[in-house]
Design an enzyme around this catalytic site. Structure first.
Site, PDB file in Angstrom:
ATOM      1  N   ALA A  99       0.730  -1.371   0.239  1.00 22.29           N
ATOM      2  CA  ALA A  99       0.360  -0.091   0.177  1.00 22.29           C
ATOM      3  C   ALA A  99       0.965   1.198   0.225  1.00 22.29           C
ATOM      4  CB  ALA A  99      -0.956   0.170   1.502  1.00 22.29           C
ATOM      5  N   GLY A 142      -0.403  -5.553  -0.001  1.00 21.16           N
ATOM      6  CA  GLY A 142      -1.108  -5.371  -0.986  1.00 21.16           C
ATOM      7  C   GLY A 142      -0.660  -5.843  -2.072  1.00 21.16           C
ATOM      8  N   GLU A 145      -1.328  -9.801  -2.045  1.00 23.25           N
ATOM      9  CA  GLU A 145      -2.665  -9.683  -2.064  1.00 23.25           C
ATOM     10  C   GLU A 145      -3.399 -10.222  -3.221  1.00 23.25           C
ATOM     11  OE1 GLU A 145      -4.618  -8.449   2.167  1.00 23.25           O
ATOM     12  OE2 GLU A 145      -3.517  -7.047   1.027  1.00 23.25           O
ATOM     13  N   GLU A 165       2.238  -6.288   6.760  1.00 24.02           N
ATOM     14  CA  GLU A 165       1.723  -4.984   7.794  1.00 24.02           C
ATOM     15  C   GLU A 165       2.024  -5.538   9.170  1.00 24.02           C
ATOM     16  OE1 GLU A 165      -0.543  -6.007   3.497  1.00 24.02           O
ATOM     17  OE2 GLU A 165       0.368  -7.627   5.430  1.00 24.02           O
TER      18      GLU A 165
END
Length: 291
Positions: A99, A142, A145, A165
């Site tokens: 992110a 992300g 992901e 994270e």
């Protein structure tokens, strides 16, 4: 001695495969630029759309604008009947290095909740045609992901995966705690998520996260060859196969087998079923019309 007998084994395999593969797999297609923003470049090559994240100065960080552009690109490709497969990749050193932390740093609980911050990931999980992640470098947070949301991951030998994270005082929020465990199992997923450690491309392949690891310079040629083979299959069968495999995560074995059976039966109503089977019987290449 006949020419076929003189062929080396690999050539004989390719010759046999040429009778079974659909038209267009081996052909050289000319890339056509569809669109380009500051974040992504979208090209179509034959029946394959390639979406490349190009924000190299931020290591393709998943800002709001980046996620929006990716979503638009994949949804437009999914809706186009001339497209049979999508390849998502990155430029520079990263696939997507997570992110945009600068963007997230000042966000409050109220802002992320009211704005439903991670909903912009959802379009990738809703694509109905096959989606390949060609992971060229860092796939963190992300980035990992969205790679796992794809149907197939092909990794460069320079690829690195991770869910860091926890080091930021949060947890994965784009499906990392749910999809990763289904891909590599509880113990390996826990080790990554709780420690924030990274996983090399070789480890990812061994764990079943990546379908293949190739030399960095071979990543796109390898991924495109696979995408071309997939895209030239019947589109209706591709969509049914993807939906049926995906349902296996949600259904019991008995319900899943019934779901598969019904999808299988439904394909007997398509023109592609007749073409595919006729081509096999007649020992020629199938020319699917995606109907």
């Amino acid at each position: 001695m006949c020419s076929e007998a003189r062929m080396d084994p690999s050539r004989r395999v390719r010759a046999l495969a040429s009778h079974l593969l659909p038209l267009g797999v081996a052909g050289e297609a000319v890339p056509s630029l569809i669109s380009q923003t500051d974040n992504v470049k979208v090209e179509q090559i034959g029946r394959v759309v390639v979406v490349t994240m190009v924000m190299t100065k931020t290591l393709n960080a998943l800002s709001g604008a980046m996620k929006k552009d990716i979503a638009n690109a994949v949804l437009n490709a999914d809706a186009d009947p001339s497209v049979g497969c999508i390849v998502l990749t990155g430029s520079g050193k990263a696939f997507a290095a997570g992110a945009d932390i600068k963007e997230m740093d000042k966000m409050t609980f109220q802002e992320v909740t009211m704005g439903d911050f991670v909903k912009t990931f959802e379009p990738l999980s809703k694509v109905r045609i096959p989606l390949i992640a060609a992971v060229n470098g860092f796939a963190f947070g992300g980035g990992c992901e969205i790679a796992v949301m794809c149907d197939i991951i092909i990794a460069s030998d320079k690829a690195v995966f991770g869910q860091p994270e926890i080091k930021l005082g949060v947890i994965p929020g784009g499906g990392g705690t749910q999809r990763l465990i289904r891909s590599i199992g509880k113990s390996k997923a826990m080790a990554l998520i709780l420690s924030g450690r990274n996983m090399s491309a070789e480890e990812a392949e061994k764990a079943g996260l990546a379908a293949a690891v190739v030399k960095h310079e071979e990543l796109m040629p390898y991924s495109m060859k696979l995408a071309e083979e997939i895209s030239n299959m019947g589109r209706l069968a591709l969509m049914a196969a993807k939906e049926t495999v995906g349902a296996a995560y949600e259904l019991t074995l008995k319900t899943g087998i019934d779901f598969e059976k019904n999808a299988f039966y439904s394909l007997f109503a398509t023109e592609d079923k007749k073409e595919g089977m006729d081509a096999f019987v007649q020992k020629r290449k199938a020319a699917f019309r995606h109907k």
